[in-house]
Design an enzyme around this catalytic site. Sequence first.
Site, mmCIF file in Angstrom:
data_model
loop_
_atom_site.group_PDB
_atom_site.id
_atom_site.type_symbol
_atom_site.label_atom_id
_atom_site.label_comp_id
_atom_site.label_asym_id
_atom_site.label_seq_id
_atom_site.Cartn_x
_atom_site.Cartn_y
_atom_site.Cartn_z
ATOM 1 N N ASP A 35 0.842 -1.191 0.000
ATOM 2 C CA ASP A 35 0.000 0.000 0.000
ATOM 3 C C ASP A 35 0.882 1.249 0.000
ATOM 4 O O ASP A 35 1.939 1.279 0.640
ATOM 5 C CB ASP A 35 -0.888 0.037 1.245
ATOM 6 C CG ASP A 35 -1.769 -1.194 1.372
ATOM 7 O OD1 ASP A 35 -2.230 -1.687 0.335
ATOM 8 O OD2 ASP A 35 -1.976 -1.657 2.508
ATOM 9 N N ASP A 37 -0.740 -2.941 -4.323
ATOM 10 C CA ASP A 37 -2.031 -3.165 -3.681
ATOM 11 C C ASP A 37 -2.784 -1.840 -3.656
ATOM 12 O O ASP A 37 -3.025 -1.252 -4.702
ATOM 13 C CB ASP A 37 -1.831 -3.755 -2.290
ATOM 14 C CG ASP A 37 -3.104 -4.356 -1.725
ATOM 15 O OD1 ASP A 37 -4.116 -4.444 -2.451
ATOM 16 O OD2 ASP A 37 -3.112 -4.741 -0.548
ATOM 17 N N ASP A 94 -5.338 2.666 2.118
ATOM 18 C CA ASP A 94 -6.166 1.757 2.903
ATOM 19 C C ASP A 94 -6.429 2.394 4.259
ATOM 20 O O ASP A 94 -5.509 2.931 4.895
ATOM 21 C CB ASP A 94 -5.468 0.407 3.108
ATOM 22 C CG ASP A 94 -5.587 -0.509 1.899
ATOM 23 O OD1 ASP A 94 -6.051 -0.039 0.847
ATOM 24 O OD2 ASP A 94 -5.184 -1.678 2.010
ATOM 25 N N ARG A 133 -12.599 0.441 -6.149
ATOM 26 C CA ARG A 133 -12.401 0.898 -4.778
ATOM 27 C C ARG A 133 -12.260 2.424 -4.718
ATOM 28 O O ARG A 133 -11.198 2.953 -4.420
ATOM 29 C CB ARG A 133 -11.184 0.231 -4.129
ATOM 30 C CG ARG A 133 -11.295 -1.268 -4.065
ATOM 31 C CD ARG A 133 -10.153 -1.895 -3.294
ATOM 32 N NE ARG A 133 -10.257 -3.344 -3.268
ATOM 33 C CZ ARG A 133 -9.368 -4.158 -2.689
ATOM 34 N NH1 ARG A 133 -8.313 -3.649 -2.083
ATOM 35 N NH2 ARG A 133 -9.548 -5.468 -2.717
#
Length: 520
Positions: free
Chosen positions: A330, A353, A357, A410
């Site tokens: 991330d 990724d 997050d 996302r």
Amino acid sequence: MTSTRKAFVAGLAAALTAALTAALVGFAGGAQAATIFTDNFEDGDSAGWTASGGTWSVAADTSRVLRQSGTSSDARSRAGSASWTDYTVSTRVRPTAFNGTNRFVALAARAQSATSYYYVALRSNNTVELKKLVNGSATTLASTSVTVSAGTTYTLSLQVSGSTLRSTVNGGSTLTATDTAYAAGGIGVATYYASADFDDVTVETTATTPTTPPATTTPPPTSAPPVPTGGPIGFAGVNALGLNGTTGGAGGRTVTATNATDFLEYIDSTEALIIRVQGQINITSKQGVRPNKTIIGVGTSGHINGGGLDFYRSYNVIVRNLLFTNAEDDAVNVGQESHHIWIDHNTFRGAVDGSIDIVRGADYVTASWNHFDHSDKSMLISHSDGASSTDVGHLKVTIHHNFFDNSRQRHPRIRFGEPVHVFNNYFLNNELYGVASVQQAGALVESNYFENVPFPCFSASGYADSGPGRLVHRNNVFVNSGTCEAAGTVAEPRTYYNYTADSASSVPSSVRAGAGYGRL
């Protein structure tokens, strides 16, 4: 608005350039960049481009691209106006094959013809060169080493301002030179015994420095970036958990990190710090950030490459004006009960990724004015369908004025958090979906602009293996897109903080102009 948004109109280019030049002179030192040309080829054609050599076409990749498929000669395609003077041109380029050991793909500026222009070339011998071509004869002005691989996408930029030339690769590998061969001209993309895909070509005006600077009794600062004032809008500004908003390292020392050793030492310090990031910092994995920090890039130089930032029971941190590239995991991970984190005016590219997050009981987070540039997994809120014990009652997040630019999914994907306030964002060409509110989450999706997004919102139907969530939507604009799937009721963000939502119709222009690093 068309999907290609070609801002260049041949009959108006000269007049536009003259007007912009006059504005820059009349507003010396205070002018802002303006976009005068952009083409992402989503309309399926290359109108406005003139090709010479090679085999050019608009082809479908993950999005439409301008493709040059031949590898047996020089090939160029040019656009723009002969009257353009000071500007920055940028493109995303993916070389697909090199026919030899010293071949290249390139981006050109101030083009006079197919054989005379400035250009930045990515070579198959692992170099990048800033060059000029005069009647077909090339001169190297500056060069440095950079890894170049077929099948990898690079973002190239070339700035021409007066006699100064400046190029970058992925925001780093900066080259500068001075030359007076060409004062104005159009743009171009090129290959030399190579094939490549070009996408997202953009030209922005470059403000010029006044010839006679205003008198001053003390020298102006040359390197200190602006320290955030006024605080964040949304949850990062809320008085909660012992903090009245997010102030970062305010009141602490100001330090500058130009290398990984110093940067890692500063973010691990227990003191309050304003950490100025100058140049490219190469790190690995996710590196922990302790509380009370402002991490802010200097101008357009602040660049975190290879790794990311990790928040573990941290708080009161500002991350601002940085380019994040090629994170192994991330780029920014806000986790383990961290709170009051403000992520503002950053650009995210190429994370393996997630770009951001927000997980494991984190709370009071604002993500604002960020550019998610062709990312895959842009933003995840709660990491697992089984995380209810840590996440229910937490994960209060505000997401506003972000540019989800050809990113896949996302934007965000939310579990359990409520309310998650998604307002005034620009969603463009999002392949899988926009917002997914699942697993009991509650999201308000307000005054956003969705363009070419087949599935703007999931909620009642769940997503993948996740069960349904709740979602309220209002005042959004949908262009060549589906509609949001509504379900249930959601806690109103105004019970936590005051805000004013802009009209959704104004979002594309304001977000394009303001989102990402280097736009403070």
